[in-house]
Design a protein around this motif. Structure first.
Motif, PDB file in Angstrom:
ATOM      1  N   HIS A  14       0.819  -1.215   0.000  1.00  0.00           N
ATOM      2  CA  HIS A  14       0.000   0.000   0.000  1.00  0.00           C
ATOM      3  C   HIS A  14       0.852   1.264   0.000  1.00  0.00           C
ATOM      4  CE1 HIS A  14      -3.886  -1.880   0.225  1.00  0.00           C
ATOM      5  NE2 HIS A  14      -3.436  -2.673   1.179  1.00  0.00           N
ATOM      6  N   ARG A  15       2.015   1.213   0.595  1.00  0.00           N
ATOM      7  CA  ARG A  15       2.887   2.383   0.614  1.00  0.00           C
ATOM      8  C   ARG A  15       3.503   2.632  -0.762  1.00  0.00           C
ATOM      9  NH1 ARG A  15       4.348   0.174   5.851  1.00  0.00           N
ATOM     10  NH2 ARG A  15       5.907  -1.064   4.786  1.00  0.00           N
ATOM     11  N   VAL A  16       3.720   1.565  -1.526  1.00  0.00           N
ATOM     12  CA  VAL A  16       4.393   1.661  -2.811  1.00  0.00           C
ATOM     13  C   VAL A  16       3.430   2.077  -3.915  1.00  0.00           C
ATOM     14  CG1 VAL A  16       5.676   0.353  -4.538  1.00  0.00           C
ATOM     15  CG2 VAL A  16       6.087  -0.057  -2.108  1.00  0.00           C
ATOM     16  N   HIS A  17       2.196   1.582  -3.891  1.00  0.00           N
ATOM     17  CA  HIS A  17       1.236   1.814  -4.961  1.00  0.00           C
ATOM     18  C   HIS A  17       0.269   2.930  -4.584  1.00  0.00           C
ATOM     19  CE1 HIS A  17       2.601  -1.764  -7.028  1.00  0.00           C
ATOM     20  NE2 HIS A  17       2.512  -2.436  -5.901  1.00  0.00           N
ATOM     21  N   SER A  18       0.150   3.911  -5.456  1.00  0.00           N
ATOM     22  CA  SER A  18      -0.813   4.979  -5.190  1.00  0.00           C
ATOM     23  C   SER A  18      -2.219   4.466  -5.468  1.00  0.00           C
ATOM     24  CB  SER A  18      -0.505   6.206  -6.040  1.00  0.00           C
ATOM     25  OG  SER A  18      -0.720   5.942  -7.401  1.00  0.00           O
ATOM     26  N   THR A  19      -3.171   5.046  -4.794  1.00  0.00           N
ATOM     27  CA  THR A  19      -4.564   4.638  -4.969  1.00  0.00           C
ATOM     28  C   THR A  19      -5.255   5.565  -5.962  1.00  0.00           C
ATOM     29  OG1 THR A  19      -5.375   6.056  -3.196  1.00  0.00           O
ATOM     30  CG2 THR A  19      -4.688   3.807  -2.581  1.00  0.00           C
ATOM     31  N   VAL A  20      -6.450   5.175  -6.341  1.00  0.00           N
ATOM     32  CA  VAL A  20      -7.269   6.006  -7.214  1.00  0.00           C
ATOM     33  C   VAL A  20      -7.521   7.358  -6.558  1.00  0.00           C
ATOM     34  CG1 VAL A  20      -9.578   6.218  -8.209  1.00  0.00           C
ATOM     35  CG2 VAL A  20      -8.312   4.079  -8.458  1.00  0.00           C
ATOM     36  N   ALA A  21      -7.732   7.364  -5.237  1.00  0.00           N
ATOM     37  CA  ALA A  21      -7.963   8.623  -4.520  1.00  0.00           C
ATOM     38  C   ALA A  21      -6.796   9.586  -4.691  1.00  0.00           C
ATOM     39  CB  ALA A  21      -8.220   8.360  -3.042  1.00  0.00           C
ATOM     40  N   ASP A  22      -5.569   9.066  -4.795  1.00  0.00           N
ATOM     41  CA  ASP A  22      -4.389   9.906  -4.974  1.00  0.00           C
ATOM     42  C   ASP A  22      -4.310  10.498  -6.383  1.00  0.00           C
ATOM     43  OD1 ASP A  22      -3.519   9.205  -2.401  1.00  0.00           O
ATOM     44  OD2 ASP A  22      -2.433   7.450  -3.168  1.00  0.00           O
ATOM     45  N   ALA A  23      -4.911   9.821  -7.365  1.00  0.00           N
ATOM     46  CA  ALA A  23      -4.744  10.204  -8.767  1.00  0.00           C
ATOM     47  C   ALA A  23      -5.976  10.837  -9.402  1.00  0.00           C
ATOM     48  CB  ALA A  23      -4.355   8.965  -9.575  1.00  0.00           C
ATOM     49  N   MET A  24      -7.120  10.730  -8.758  1.00  0.00           N
ATOM     50  CA  MET A  24      -8.360  11.206  -9.388  1.00  0.00           C
ATOM     51  C   MET A  24      -8.458  12.728  -9.360  1.00  0.00           C
ATOM     52  SD  MET A  24     -11.258  10.396  -6.564  1.00  0.00           S
ATOM     53  CE  MET A  24     -11.356  11.346  -5.062  1.00  0.00           C
ATOM     54  N   ASP A  25      -9.306  13.232 -10.242  1.00  0.00           N
ATOM     55  CA  ASP A  25      -9.635  14.654 -10.266  1.00  0.00           C
ATOM     56  C   ASP A  25     -10.938  14.818  -9.503  1.00  0.00           C
ATOM     57  OD1 ASP A  25     -10.219  17.291 -10.781  1.00  0.00           O
ATOM     58  OD2 ASP A  25     -10.344  17.058 -12.955  1.00  0.00           O
ATOM     59  N   ALA A  26     -10.873  15.416  -8.333  1.00  0.00           N
ATOM     60  CA  ALA A  26     -12.067  15.583  -7.501  1.00  0.00           C
ATOM     61  C   ALA A  26     -12.869  16.822  -7.880  1.00  0.00           C
ATOM     62  CB  ALA A  26     -11.672  15.654  -6.029  1.00  0.00           C
ATOM     63  N   ALA A  27     -12.354  17.631  -8.798  1.00  0.00           N
ATOM     64  CA  ALA A  27     -13.009  18.887  -9.150  1.00  0.00           C
ATOM     65  C   ALA A  27     -13.913  18.793 -10.380  1.00  0.00           C
ATOM     66  CB  ALA A  27     -11.959  19.961  -9.373  1.00  0.00           C
ATOM     67  N   VAL A  28     -14.156  17.592 -10.896  1.00  0.00           N
ATOM     68  CA  VAL A  28     -15.012  17.437 -12.075  1.00  0.00           C
ATOM     69  C   VAL A  28     -16.457  17.737 -11.682  1.00  0.00           C
ATOM     70  CG1 VAL A  28     -15.887  15.795 -13.768  1.00  0.00           C
ATOM     71  CG2 VAL A  28     -13.477  15.774 -13.141  1.00  0.00           C
ATOM     72  N   PRO A  29     -17.126  18.598 -12.440  1.00  0.00           N
ATOM     73  CA  PRO A  29     -18.515  18.936 -12.103  1.00  0.00           C
ATOM     74  C   PRO A  29     -19.450  17.732 -12.196  1.00  0.00           C
ATOM     75  CG  PRO A  29     -17.616  20.464 -13.717  1.00  0.00           C
ATOM     76  CD  PRO A  29     -16.633  19.350 -13.581  1.00  0.00           C
ATOM     77  N   GLN A  30     -20.414  17.726 -11.298  1.00  0.00           N
ATOM     78  CA  GLN A  30     -21.469  16.721 -11.315  1.00  0.00           C
ATOM     79  C   GLN A  30     -22.746  17.397 -11.793  1.00  0.00           C
ATOM     80  OE1 GLN A  30     -21.775  14.581  -7.614  1.00  0.00           O
ATOM     81  NE2 GLN A  30     -19.574  14.697  -7.292  1.00  0.00           N
ATOM     82  N   VAL A  31     -23.448  16.728 -12.708  1.00  0.00           N
ATOM     83  CA  VAL A  31     -24.676  17.273 -13.266  1.00  0.00           C
ATOM     84  C   VAL A  31     -25.790  16.255 -13.105  1.00  0.00           C
ATOM     85  CG1 VAL A  31     -23.499  18.799 -14.897  1.00  0.00           C
ATOM     86  CG2 VAL A  31     -24.058  16.465 -15.584  1.00  0.00           C
ATOM     87  N   TRP A  32     -27.025  16.722 -13.161  1.00  0.00           N
ATOM     88  CA  TRP A  32     -28.182  15.838 -13.011  1.00  0.00           C
ATOM     89  C   TRP A  32     -28.557  15.235 -14.346  1.00  0.00           C
ATOM     90  CZ3 TRP A  32     -27.875  15.017  -8.276  1.00  0.00           C
ATOM     91  CH2 TRP A  32     -27.645  16.024  -7.359  1.00  0.00           C
ATOM     92  N   GLU A  33     -29.050  14.018 -14.319  1.00  0.00           N
ATOM     93  CA  GLU A  33     -29.371  13.307 -15.546  1.00  0.00           C
ATOM     94  C   GLU A  33     -30.551  13.904 -16.311  1.00  0.00           C
ATOM     95  OE1 GLU A  33     -29.933   9.247 -14.378  1.00  0.00           O
ATOM     96  OE2 GLU A  33     -31.740   9.685 -13.252  1.00  0.00           O
ATOM     97  N   ASP A  34     -31.332  14.799 -15.700  1.00  0.00           N
ATOM     98  CA  ASP A  34     -32.424  15.440 -16.441  1.00  0.00           C
ATOM     99  C   ASP A  34     -31.985  16.749 -17.103  1.00  0.00           C
ATOM    100  OD1 ASP A  34     -32.235  16.901 -14.106  1.00  0.00           O
ATOM    101  OD2 ASP A  34     -34.389  16.997 -13.755  1.00  0.00           O
ATOM    102  N   MET A  35     -30.705  17.102 -16.993  1.00  0.00           N
ATOM    103  CA  MET A  35     -30.161  18.284 -17.656  1.00  0.00           C
ATOM    104  C   MET A  35     -30.122  18.040 -19.163  1.00  0.00           C
ATOM    105  SD  MET A  35     -26.414  19.994 -17.054  1.00  0.00           S
ATOM    106  CE  MET A  35     -26.816  20.674 -15.460  1.00  0.00           C
ATOM    107  N   THR A  36     -30.320  19.106 -19.949  1.00  0.00           N
ATOM    108  CA  THR A  36     -30.244  18.953 -21.400  1.00  0.00           C
ATOM    109  C   THR A  36     -28.791  18.911 -21.857  1.00  0.00           C
ATOM    110  OG1 THR A  36     -30.269  21.319 -21.856  1.00  0.00           O
ATOM    111  CG2 THR A  36     -32.425  20.193 -21.735  1.00  0.00           C
TER     112      THR A  36
END
Length: 134
Positions: A14-36
């Protein structure tokens, strides 16, 4: 909703391998599925991103929509200004868990030919997006 499962590794790995949490972009906007699609393209342009996380009315991740997908839909003959994301978003389950290693998630993405994958917590709430570098 199914998460990509984590394989058991020794504690030292675990110390050697980075996790998805370390590499992900947390700032991507979330939108609702009823949006056009038009509104989603505007959100995407304002956020200067190539993808959006799509959520249902309960805030649970249901998929991902890319700029390429939105442009293709907008240019198709069946497009109307009332086309909703729920009708066009890519449902790409299983989504990634923030706890798996980055290498495991990237391997799964390459096998499934995905450029980006939503990362969700144990309740199905989007916490970010993992994108492959080109």
């Amino acid at each position: 909703m199914t998460l990509i499962q984590m394989r058991t590794r020794p504690a030292s790995a675990h110390r050697v391998h980075s996790t998805v949490a370390d590499a992900m972009d947390a700032a991507v906007p979330q939108v609702w599925e009823d949006m056009t699609a038009e509104v989603a393209l505007s959100v995407m342009a304002a956020a200067r991103t190539g993808h959006l996380v799509v959520c249902d009315e309960d805030g649970l991740c249901t998929g991902l929509v890319t700029q390429a997908r939105l442009n293709a839909v907008r240019d198709s003959s069946g497009y109307t200004d009332r086309t909703r994301l729920r009708d066009i978003a890519d449902v790409i389950e299983p989504f990634a868990s923030p706890l798996i290693t980055r290498a495991e998630a990237e391997r799964a993405m390459r096998c499934r030919r995905l450029g980006a994958l939503p990362v969700v917590d144990e309740h199905g709430n989007a916490v970010g997006v993992l994108a492959l570098s080109r």
